[in-house]
Design an enzyme around this catalytic site. Structure first.
Site, PDB file in Angstrom:
ATOM      1  CG  ASP A  11      23.932 -35.404  67.721  1.00 24.11           C
ATOM      2  OD1 ASP A  11      25.133 -35.778  67.720  1.00 24.11           O
ATOM      3  OD2 ASP A  11      23.102 -35.793  68.584  1.00 24.11           O
ATOM      4  CG  ASN A 167      26.326 -35.137  72.887  1.00 20.58           C
ATOM      5  OD1 ASN A 167      26.472 -35.399  71.688  1.00 20.58           O
ATOM      6  ND2 ASN A 167      25.308 -35.593  73.594  1.00 20.58           N
ATOM      7  CG  HIS A 236      24.337 -42.890  75.490  1.00 21.88           C
ATOM      8  ND1 HIS A 236      25.028 -43.259  76.633  1.00 21.88           N
ATOM      9  CD2 HIS A 236      24.925 -43.559  74.468  1.00 21.88           C
ATOM     10  CE1 HIS A 236      25.992 -44.103  76.309  1.00 21.88           C
ATOM     11  NE2 HIS A 236      25.953 -44.305  75.011  1.00 21.88           N
TER      12      HIS A 236
HETATM   13  O1  RIB Z   1      27.799 -39.882  74.134  1.00 20.21           O
HETATM   14  C1  RIB Z   1      26.481 -40.120  73.710  1.00 20.21           C
HETATM   15  C2  RIB Z   1      25.957 -38.935  72.965  1.00 20.21           C
HETATM   16  O2  RIB Z   1      26.764 -38.672  71.829  1.00 20.21           O
HETATM   17  C3  RIB Z   1      24.545 -39.165  72.407  1.00 20.21           C
HETATM   18  O3  RIB Z   1      23.883 -37.930  72.345  1.00 20.21           O
HETATM   19  C4  RIB Z   1      24.801 -39.671  71.020  1.00 20.21           C
HETATM   20  O4  RIB Z   1      23.695 -39.389  70.133  1.00 20.21           O
HETATM   21  C5  RIB Z   1      25.992 -38.844  70.641  1.00 20.21           C
HETATM   22  O5  RIB Z   1      25.516 -37.586  70.182  1.00 20.21           O
HETATM   23 CA    CA Z   2      22.729 -37.271  70.336  1.00 21.14          CA
END
Ligand code: RIB
Ligand code: CA
Length: 309
Positions: A11, A167, A236
């Site tokens: 995303d 996520n 991340h």
């Molecule tokens: O919590 C971090 C995640 O949430 C990463 O994938 C960031 O892109 C968001 O999608």
């Molecule tokens: Ca992400």
């Protein structure tokens, strides 16, 4: 050793962009396809960003296929306050000229895994809606996939709520389907990824990467969070792709993971039980990453991409 074939469900999203760049630059990885999901920003933006990244970074032959706009049963959430209105912070990439692939992301995932059973690794760095739809439509993908890895969840504290990582919080029902599908999920959560910070020295190393640094990496990293000598935004998603390039970077423990879908304050929590009590683990959960080697691998990959622009 032949590069590992991967499909990235994402995303984009700032850290997604740095993860995709790492994957493209790593000689250990071979991107077979990118699928997009609504998450950090709308599906229209995440898909447009994937198309922009494909052309800017230089892998025009890799198909990009759009998927779910939002969660399976809940209203969509987003994180434009973190990633910017378009999803790439202050990075402004050229408009894409190559088309999106036809069809839905979940069918691309099913078809790709079916065509090369045991050969292709699937990595999800956004909400798990496309993965859940693929599993529900074709449960055999859990046998066909070489490895399924996520950036998501936490066994300590969340970032969307005190209990839930973004996520998983974005589609808890999808995450519950995914963790209950019968495969062993490689879960790389905030417990690991929050230590992968783009500090001042890291940004200085990005500054030496020409257009890649000035037009993508630095505007992304600096928008994503405050950068100081010892602190910086956690990149991340790049941890998940770095793991696929070099699995020795991260330590894991086997666990049984459930996903809370009903909690008033805990919805989206990954309830990680390291006490298996005779159960076969449904996940291996990351507990630590070698941060120095992570950044060395990332910078090596970024340097390769920078040299090709
Ligand atoms: O919590 C971090 C995640 O949430 C990463 O994938 C960031 O892109 C968001 O999608
Ligand atoms: Ca992400």
């Amino acid at each position: 050793m032949a590069p590992k074939k991967i499909v990235i469900d994402c995303d984009p999203g700032i850290d997604d962009a740095l993860a995709i760049t790492l994957a493209h630059g790593s000689p250990a990885l071979d991107i077979l396809g990118i699928t997009t999901v609504g998450g950090n920003v709308s599906l229209a933006h995440t898909t447009a960003n994937a198309l922009r990244l494909r052309e800017f970074l230089g892998f025009p032959g890799v198909p990009v296929t759009a998927g779910a706009a939002g969660a399976m049963v809940r209203s969509a959430i987003e994180a434009a306050h973190v990633h910017g209105e378009t999803g790439l912070g202050e990075a402004v990439l050229p408009e894409p000229t190559l088309p999106l692939a036809d069809g839905h992301a979940c069918d691309f995932i099913i078809d790709t895994l079916r065509a090369q059973p045991g050969e292709v690794s699937l990595v999800a760095i956004g909400p798990l809606t496309n993965i859940a739809l693929a599993v529900l439509k074709e449960p055999r993908i859990v046998d066909w996939v070489a490895e399924f890895t996520i950036l998501g969840g936490t066994f300590t504290r969340g970032n969307r709520t005190p209990a839930a990582e973004f996520n998983i919080a974005a589609d808890p029902e999808a995450a519950a389907v995914v963790f209950g599908a019968g495969w062993t999920v490689t879960q790389i959560g905030l417990d690991v990824s929050t230590t992968a910070q783009a500090t001042g020295p890291i940004v200085e190393r990005m500054r030496a990467l020409g257009r890649l640094g000035s037009e993508l990496l630095i505007p992304c990293a600096t928008f994503y969070g405050m950068v100081t000598a010892s602190e910086g935004p956690a990149i991340h998603d790049a941890c998940a792709l770095a793991y696929l390039a070099d699995p020795s970077l991260i330590e894991f423990r086997p666990a049984w993971v459930d996903v809370e879908t009903a909690g008033r304050f805990t919805s989206g929590m990954t309830v990680v039980d390291f006490e298996l009590q005779g159960r076969t683990p449904n996940a291996k959960v990351g507990t630590a990453i070698d941060v120095e080697r992570f950044w060395d691998l990332a910078m090596d990959a970024y340097g390769r991409v920078a040299a090709s622009l």
